[in-house]
Design an enzyme around this catalytic site. Sequence first.
Site, PDB file in Angstrom:
ATOM      1  CE1 TYR A  99       0.599   0.099   4.455  1.00  0.00           C
ATOM      2  CE2 TYR A  99      -1.693  -0.454   4.764  1.00  0.00           C
ATOM      3  CZ  TYR A  99      -0.459  -0.205   5.291  1.00  0.00           C
ATOM      4  OH  TYR A  99      -0.284  -0.261   6.639  1.00  0.00           O
ATOM      5  CD  GLU A 100      -0.536   5.234   1.839  1.00  0.00           C
ATOM      6  OE1 GLU A 100      -0.522   6.025   0.902  1.00  0.00           O
ATOM      7  OE2 GLU A 100      -1.478   5.145   2.635  1.00  0.00           O
ATOM      8  N   GLY A 101       1.502   2.887  -2.649  1.00  0.00           N
ATOM      9  CA  GLY A 101       2.411   2.731  -3.786  1.00  0.00           C
ATOM     10  C   GLY A 101       3.230   1.473  -3.596  1.00  0.00           C
TER      11      GLY A 101
END
Lengths: 600, 600
Positions: free
Chosen positions: A440-442
Amino acid sequence: MPTYKAPVTDTLFILNDVLSIDRYANLPGFANASADMVEAVLEEGGRFCSEVLAPLNAIGDKEGCTRHADGSVTTPTGFKDAFAQYVEAGWPLLGIPEEFGGQGMPHVITCVMEEYTNAANQAFAMYPGLTQGAIAAILAKGSDEQKAKYVPNMASCKWGGTMNLTEPHCGTDLGLIRTRAVPNGDGSYAISGTKIFISSGEHDLTENIIHLVLAKTPDAPDSVKGISLFIVPKFLVNDDGSLGARNSLSCGSIEHKMGIHGNATCVMNYDGATGYMVGEENKGLAAMFIMMNAARLGVGIQGNALADVAFQNAVAYAQDRRQGRALTGPAEPEQKADTLFVHPDVRRMLMEAKAITEGMRALCLWGGLQVDLSHVAETEEERQTADDLISLLTPVIKGYGTDKGYEIATNAQQVYGGHGYIEEWGMEQFVRDARITMIYEGANGVQAMDLVGRKLAQNGGRAVQAFFAIVDKECAAAKGDAVLTDFASRLEKANGELKAATMWFMQHGMTNPNNVGAGAHSYMHIMGIVSLGLMWLRMASAAQVKLAAGGGNTSFLEAKLATARFFAERVMPEAGSLRRKIEGGCDSLMALRPDQFIAA
Amino acid sequence: MPTYKAPVTDTLFILNDVLSIDRYANLPGFANASADMVEAVLEEGGRFCSEVLAPLNAIGDKEGCTRHADGSVTTPTGFKDAFAQYVEAGWPLLGIPEEFGGQGMPHVITCVMEEYTNAANQAFAMYPGLTQGAIAAILAKGSDEQKAKYVPNMASCKWGGTMNLTEPHCGTDLGLIRTRAVPNGDGSYAISGTKIFISSGEHDLTENIIHLVLAKTPDAPDSVKGISLFIVPKFLVNDDGSLGARNSLSCGSIEHKMGIHGNATCVMNYDGATGYMVGEENKGLAAMFIMMNAARLGVGIQGNALADVAFQNAVAYAQDRRQGRALTGPAEPEQKADTLFVHPDVRRMLMEAKAITEGMRALCLWGGLQVDLSHVAETEEERQTADDLISLLTPVIKGYGTDKGYEIATNAQQVYGGHGYIEEWGMEQFVRDARITMIYEGANGVQAMDLVGRKLAQNGGRAVQAFFAIVDKECAAAKGDAVLTDFASRLEKANGELKAATMWFMQHGMTNPNNVGAGAHSYMHIMGIVSLGLMWLRMASAAQVKLAAGGGNTSFLEAKLATARFFAERVMPEAGSLRRKIEGGCDSLMALRPDQFIAA
């Protein structure tokens, strides 16, 4: 059942002896962070994490969250009470500016509490964590009215916050989003669409939830240049700050995930919900990246937090469990077997964990300090330098930090042998929870591309050149020191691999950008190794100074020197092979047609 | 939901073009394995795995096994029916000697089916898998009466089999076991004790379960030299083969695990249960190692099987999911985005998976062939050579193979982004299931010590010297070939790293054996890289021969050459850094006192 003890001694060593944050006492915020105050905060925060949050970690995993027929969501047993204690003690306010009712502590200090809370209970920590991100975006891009209306209650965690980016058909490629924002004519917008993977999207911990939602206005360009950001509260907020009507948005379902069961990952449905634009139309992505960058640093911290708690428990188990004999002969002949600690391969896993987690802790806090300096350093030049550095290091901290965090959690589980695979021992939860940090978050591949595709080239490579210069300068200085010279030489060599890889990208990226993409992940790891190497050089240097002065915790300081040596001998050599992988280029990666991957 | 397609084309290429098993048609068993017969068996077996076993994989994970109040255990929905079909079709009999009612196929062919069944449904495959191990021990060490009494019904999977080693306080260190075997005076023994982590310990798939149990007789030495092996049937077997009384053993509980939920992992309580000694008193460990070695090769296959099914699904997803654009410009401008396949970092993960899984498949089958040759080759010298080789390679196949299997499953999950973390997509199950392969049948650190502490030194290093010679010889031959020369040079270099590491152990192990232990895990990985390098050299060579001849599946063969290049450029470089880690020695690993690992 695993336990957690906040690594306060190590944190204080990093803050005081490595980063010397007392140097910045003249800067806004740092006046609040006197050595005594910081120690008191961390001791108390650490105690809260150990005693209140950690015992709920397994419960959260086992129970998960429950969505009811009316769309409401209940968090696991104990979360609501612990959250109330967390709010009551004022922890959410630690880093909030004083004008919004906060304690105005520097970001570097809030990074410490981020580590401790995530180590103790990641799923819990995500509720206030996402709120912090939402606050950051409103503070950066919102109007004064929006700040006044939303931030104080979010800051105290009376209200929660979320980030709404992903849709079923798009995650990384936000240009594809379909959620629409149609002007209502009164300055507000009607938001319609479906968002998925919304962490803390619905829950029973706060009175209200302020969703920050990416959407497209009717005539917006059909790309990332057509995205705007909106505040979409669960309950509309009246001008006097009281709660108004329930907005037309709801949690459609919660996901069943590999881990972080205690956090509600929601499908959020917006059905003409009332929203308020944050910042300028079509500039939503820039605003979202304010949240994103803070969140990426936070996820790197999170990955390291999970590594640390898993490591702590593996150390305790290795000391407790007796199996086999030392290769050099029985260490404790009076016992039927020696502890796992005598086995070099167990040591290997524990030393790797120690070297990486302590190195990452220093790197995350150095990074956190750059965030502070980018805002409050005295000169524009200093602010720019700090901003360059944290921009460069953010993908490294996130990508390398979480790759290693998962690996360390896996190794810590391995120390338990078969027991590591059994739920009741709690080690496998750390692995499952840590796994999301790489995604997550890239996803980490996206981090790697951010590093090599954007951060390296920005401003003619100014940031990476500055980074090289820092490493070279500190190596050169340390090479004159008998204790540090070997370490410094090895770090210089690793830095040389990084420079060579950078040069290779410059030479081969022009002819084919895939040559850069193909080496991105390896490059991110070399930079992780060099960054941690720099941290270990600083830690070793600080330890040596204190030892020479005859003061301090000798056992702790000697361990720093020994662990630095381990890092140099056992982690740094990877830089060479990673560089050679990069120099393989993209040809062998791109050679096959998709249909050739699996033989018909 | 993931799907599975057995890689029959690749398997046949390895069997026919790389291993050329038709060379052995004159040997016992191989006559049954004509090319046509093998192809038919694999096609049919692959179909069964895809259509019957794979669809039950997620169900097994979700439901798990259920223990009832009476100690009986129910397997997940569909397992009993699928098991009946599996038995009905005669799959368990594939490799069983004809005298016990089997088809007498060579071990190398049963290895293929082990891969396919585990890829389709690991938890299911473990039920017949453990039975095969138990059969192997009885065939090797049991009396003729025991063979006649137990093997035929186990061979057909009318009865199941298990291995009972671990106890709550001991796993790796079997010298510590407490289970007692007291002579009953009639040749049988009364077995009492608690065994844990017993895979397939109790279930509803077979009429009877034959437990093989390690226990100590009353006057046995208090070490691994005092362990005996016993047959302890769930139902005693009458002389006419019919089932007699229920034995006094029971499943006390089933473990809640990270994965392989569909397999019942039992705590087994033996309360004076009737058991029959297998082989000689106090020689149980040797008998158990017969099962163990077969099982370790099997676990290596299992790790690779999970990697392969995860890889297959990641390839399908990468082709299906559209996100972002190629770095070189839109690949499909008419679409709103390109497939994941255009992204070099996605390619990196998929190519690594392809290079490792296909290389491991070849290595496992080469290893399986050595098992055959160690028994049936014409001369004692050939049998010895084969036995040396499989003894050496078993810990590598198990340790390296499962380390990489887990890594590949994790990367395959990564390709899915956020969806990879969600249960319904099925990718996270592969990771959780794969995780156990690094732990059971001897944790991978134990494999590494088996390799460097036992296998390297045996018979004056005969096995490893023979291995070096094979690699050197094939590299030398290939260097004259324009297509293969670069690959051969790189493999020669990696083999050089392995030799140097071996030499370093010889030089530094005498002064301190921890120097060997400290490098064991890295050494196992270098040997894995060189072994897979050898397999890729052979595959590339065979592909080139077929391409030059103008026959065969051009697309498939060209992919082999491209993947070999990838392996050389992107995997082999790791050997150098692993060697340098080894040369760091043990000092930095062993420097800290246990209390220095975590700062007080």
